[in-house]
Structure formats: C-alpha cells, structure tokens
Motif scaffolding. Structure first.
Motif, PDB file in Angstrom:
ATOM      1  N   ALA A  69       0.805  -1.222   0.000  1.00  4.14           N
ATOM      2  CA  ALA A  69       0.000   0.000   0.000  1.00  4.14           C
ATOM      3  C   ALA A  69       0.842   1.278   0.000  1.00  4.14           C
ATOM      4  CB  ALA A  69      -0.928   0.009   1.205  1.00  4.14           C
ATOM      5  N   LYS A  70       2.045   1.223   0.579  1.00  2.00           N
ATOM      6  CA  LYS A  70       2.896   2.415   0.717  1.00  2.00           C
ATOM      7  C   LYS A  70       2.065   3.612   1.209  1.00  2.00           C
ATOM      8  CE  LYS A  70       5.977   0.928  -3.031  1.00  2.00           C
ATOM      9  NZ  LYS A  70       5.206  -0.325  -3.298  1.00  2.00           N
ATOM     10  N   PRO A  71       1.426   3.475   2.373  1.00  2.00           N
ATOM     11  CA  PRO A  71       0.435   4.478   2.783  1.00  2.00           C
ATOM     12  C   PRO A  71       1.043   5.787   3.281  1.00  2.00           C
ATOM     13  CG  PRO A  71       0.709   2.839   4.502  1.00  2.00           C
ATOM     14  CD  PRO A  71       1.543   2.380   3.343  1.00  2.00           C
ATOM     15  N   ASP A  72       0.427   6.885   2.851  1.00  3.21           N
ATOM     16  CA  ASP A  72       0.710   8.175   3.469  1.00  3.21           C
ATOM     17  C   ASP A  72       0.002   8.269   4.815  1.00  3.21           C
ATOM     18  OD1 ASP A  72       2.126   9.379   1.193  1.00  3.21           O
ATOM     19  OD2 ASP A  72       0.174   9.273   0.196  1.00  3.21           O
ATOM     20  N   VAL A  73      -1.192   7.660   4.880  1.00  5.04           N
ATOM     21  CA  VAL A  73      -2.008   7.666   6.095  1.00  5.04           C
ATOM     22  C   VAL A  73      -2.580   6.273   6.313  1.00  5.04           C
ATOM     23  CG1 VAL A  73      -3.975   8.714   7.289  1.00  5.04           C
ATOM     24  CG2 VAL A  73      -2.659  10.074   5.649  1.00  5.04           C
ATOM     25  N   VAL A  74      -2.572   5.830   7.560  1.00  2.49           N
ATOM     26  CA  VAL A  74      -3.211   4.568   7.937  1.00  2.49           C
ATOM     27  C   VAL A  74      -4.391   4.879   8.856  1.00  2.49           C
ATOM     28  CG1 VAL A  74      -2.935   2.350   9.107  1.00  2.49           C
ATOM     29  CG2 VAL A  74      -1.048   3.300   7.759  1.00  2.49           C
ATOM     30  N   ILE A  75      -5.563   4.360   8.508  1.00  2.00           N
ATOM     31  CA  ILE A  75      -6.736   4.448   9.390  1.00  2.00           C
ATOM     32  C   ILE A  75      -6.853   3.088  10.057  1.00  2.00           C
ATOM     33  CG2 ILE A  75      -9.213   4.882   9.552  1.00  2.00           C
ATOM     34  CD1 ILE A  75      -8.993   6.319   6.813  1.00  2.00           C
ATOM     35  N   HIS A  76      -6.508   3.046  11.333  1.00  2.00           N
ATOM     36  CA  HIS A  76      -6.457   1.765  12.043  1.00  2.00           C
ATOM     37  C   HIS A  76      -7.784   1.523  12.764  1.00  2.00           C
ATOM     38  CE1 HIS A  76      -5.197  -1.714  14.109  1.00  2.00           C
ATOM     39  NE2 HIS A  76      -4.797  -1.136  15.230  1.00  2.00           N
ATOM     40  N   ALA A  77      -8.681   0.813  12.050  1.00  2.00           N
ATOM     41  CA  ALA A  77     -10.017   0.537  12.582  1.00  2.00           C
ATOM     42  C   ALA A  77     -10.190  -0.914  13.002  1.00  2.00           C
ATOM     43  CB  ALA A  77     -11.078   0.901  11.542  1.00  2.00           C
ATOM     44  N   ALA A  78      -9.228  -1.778  12.698  1.00  2.00           N
ATOM     45  CA  ALA A  78      -9.358  -3.201  13.011  1.00  2.00           C
ATOM     46  C   ALA A  78      -9.267  -3.421  14.519  1.00  2.00           C
ATOM     47  CB  ALA A  78      -8.266  -3.994  12.302  1.00  2.00           C
ATOM     48  N   ALA A  79     -10.222  -4.178  15.045  1.00  2.00           N
ATOM     49  CA  ALA A  79     -10.217  -4.513  16.468  1.00  2.00           C
ATOM     50  C   ALA A  79     -11.288  -5.558  16.726  1.00  2.00           C
ATOM     51  CB  ALA A  79     -10.487  -3.282  17.335  1.00  2.00           C
ATOM     52  N   ILE A  80     -11.130  -6.294  17.823  1.00  2.00           N
ATOM     53  CA  ILE A  80     -12.224  -7.117  18.327  1.00  2.00           C
ATOM     54  C   ILE A  80     -13.176  -6.175  19.056  1.00  2.00           C
ATOM     55  CG2 ILE A  80     -12.832  -8.890  20.012  1.00  2.00           C
ATOM     56  CD1 ILE A  80     -10.166 -10.265  19.289  1.00  2.00           C
ATOM     57  N   GLY A  81     -14.416  -6.100  18.589  1.00  2.00           N
ATOM     58  CA  GLY A  81     -15.333  -5.079  19.087  1.00  2.00           C
ATOM     59  C   GLY A  81     -16.327  -5.543  20.128  1.00  2.00           C
TER      60      GLY A  81
END
Length: 306
Positions: A69-81
């Motif tokens: 992905a070579k991300p400029d920004v990471v949106i870290h939404a992964a989690a056990i909810g």
C-alpha cells in the motif's frame, strides 16, 4: 488549517467493518485506497478499495501490506469489538487490540505514515457526561482498558497521529460482520418478534457514514489530536428503538422497556458516555446528524443482502 489536495495513499485496517466499508464508499476523489480484512472470513460483496487478508498482529504479514500500500495515512479501525468477548478472552483480545496497534504504530514509523486511530467511548466510566476530549479516561471494562492502552501507544509513538472516538455507530453491516442495535431491532420487528430494550442507558447514536465524514475531514485538514464523534440526539436505547420502528414503519408495540439490570452482562457497561461534540462541529466543520435523519438515510440505502 491547511487543506490537502494532493493524492494520498490510504490504508484502512478493518476494511469489512461498519466504519471500514463506510470509509471506502465515501472516499474523496484525491484518495488512492487500500484495505485489509481478517483472514478467517469471506468477501461475498465487492468493495471499492483493493483488499488483502491480514491479521494486524502478524508483524511479517503487515510488513508486506505496508510495502503493497505504501500508505501516506493509515486508518487503524481493526479490532475485536465485542465487549463481552474481550472480558472472557483477554489474551486473544489484547493480541489484536493492543498488539495489532503496536505493529501498526511500528510500521507507520518505518514507512513515515500518519496514523488515524479509531478508539471508543468505552474509555469513559459513564458517570459524568457530556465528555470532552480533555476529560480523564476511566474505563470500567477490559475492552475499554485495552482502548486506553492502545491510545497511549499512539500518543507516545512519536509519529503524526489523530485519535477518533466514535460512539454507538449504526448502519448496514457488510455480510457476515457484527450486527449493531438498529439492524437487530429491524430484523426482529420485521419478524414480529417482541424485543426488550434498555431505557436507562443513554447515548448519542452515530451513523457510520457520518463517522467516515469526520475521518476524511481529519485527513484532508491534516488534523492531529483527539476528536469525539457522535450524533446530535441524546436519547436512551429504548427511545432509539422506538424511533427506529417509526422510521422503518414497524410495530412499536413489540418493544418494551427494561432497566439494564434485566440483562445479565459478562462485562459491566457504562450508563452514559455521551460526548461533547463542540470540537467535531466547530473545529472540523462537520455537521452533526440527528437520529431520524440517520435512520431515514439508512432505510433509503438498504442493501439486497443484510
């Protein structure tokens, strides 16, 4: 404030989650998106962003994801909810919710990526609403404590970061993902099943698409810091269920109110973690959404597969 107009490469963890899907479907034109999902599930419906299977706690796999992905920004939404799952399965939940955040933070540092971390209202005890971003955290269950631990990792990471704390998100989930209260109420009432809903727990329900709008504003405006994300209306879950029935044209007489003590809980729940949304509204300029408007949009956008 500077508005970003250059094309940004964005990586979303938790790409099949309620927020992950909403982010993909509402991405601005100057976004080149990439996403990941948990390996043990399937992908029955195509998604807007290219997507790979990856466990966020797997350092080697996540390295390859960042190289892809070579991300400029990471949106870290992964989690056990699941709050109750977290309470019963502490080691497994910590591995994902904190260990996965450690991995993402480390790789953001290496790849010089900015991080948007998705936290939760569960960092508060629910005794003194309305909570501003500067209110002291005091979780009352293990899930909330893990969110605090992950927030601390992000804040002490030395990388550019922002933290978004959503509250009670609702919307149509991706097939196979967790239901939210609105979906469960609609399904139950459509099948003429009586339901009991708590009348002494309060929130400010938030449509997933509205939360996504806030996240994109954080990125486009190059914001840092903590932001509380919520809807306009401060209502009980029972009132929320009644309004859901009214908007979807369902029989509200099937809904009865009960206190939270009626349901035996594995993990304790706070009674009112409702937010002060001044920073979201005035700081970001994102309009706040009322429950009826959010439900009407949800009804209009009902997918074929629910």
């Amino acid at each position: 404030m500077s508005i970003s107009t250059t094309v940004k490469r964005i990586l979303i963890t938790g790409g099949t989650g309620l927020l992950g899907v909403a982010l993909q479907r509402s991405a601005p034109q100057n976004i080149q998106g990439f996403s990941i999902y948990f390996p043990e599930r399937s992908l029955p419906v195509p998604l807007p962003f290219p997507i790979l299977a990856a466990d966020v706690s797997d350092r080697i796999k996540m390295q390859s994801v960042f190289e892809w992905a070579k991300p400029d920004v990471v949106i870290h939404a992964a989690a056990i909810g699941s709050v109750d799952f977290a309470e019963k399965n502490r080691e497994a939940t910590r591995k994902i919710n904190v260990g996965g955040t450690e991995v993402v933070v480390e790789l953001c540092r290496i790849f010089q990526s900015r991080l948007i971390f998705i936290s939760s209202n569960a960092v508060f005890d629910g005794r003194t609403p309305f909570y501003s971003e500067t209110a002291p955290v005091n979780p009352i269950n293990y899930y909330g404590q893990l969110k605090v631990d992950a927030e601390n990792l992000v804040q002490n990471s030395g990388i550019p970061w922002a933290i978004a704390r959503p509250i009670l998100m609702y919307g149509w989930p991706y097939p196979g993902e967790r239901d939210n209260p609105v979906v469960w109420w609609v399904r139950s009432l459509e099948n003429n099943q009586p339901i009991k809903v708590v009348d002494n727990v309060f929130s400010k329900p938030l449509p997933a698409w509205s939360c996504a709008e806030v996240i994109w504003a954080l990125i486009q405006q190059n914001r840092t810091g903590i932001y509380h994300v919520a809807g306009r209306d401060h209502i009980s879950l029972y009132q929320f269920a009644l309004l859901t029935a009214a908007v979807f044209g369902l029989d509200s007489s099937l809904i009865s109110s009960v206190p939270d003590s009626y349901f035996p809980a594995i993990a304790p729940r706070p009674q009112d973690t409702s937010f002060d949304t001044t920073k979201m509204e005035t700081g970001l300029g994102v309009p706040i959404v009322g429950v009826k408007d959010g439900l009407l949009k949800m009804k209009a956008e009902r997918p074929d597969i629910v």
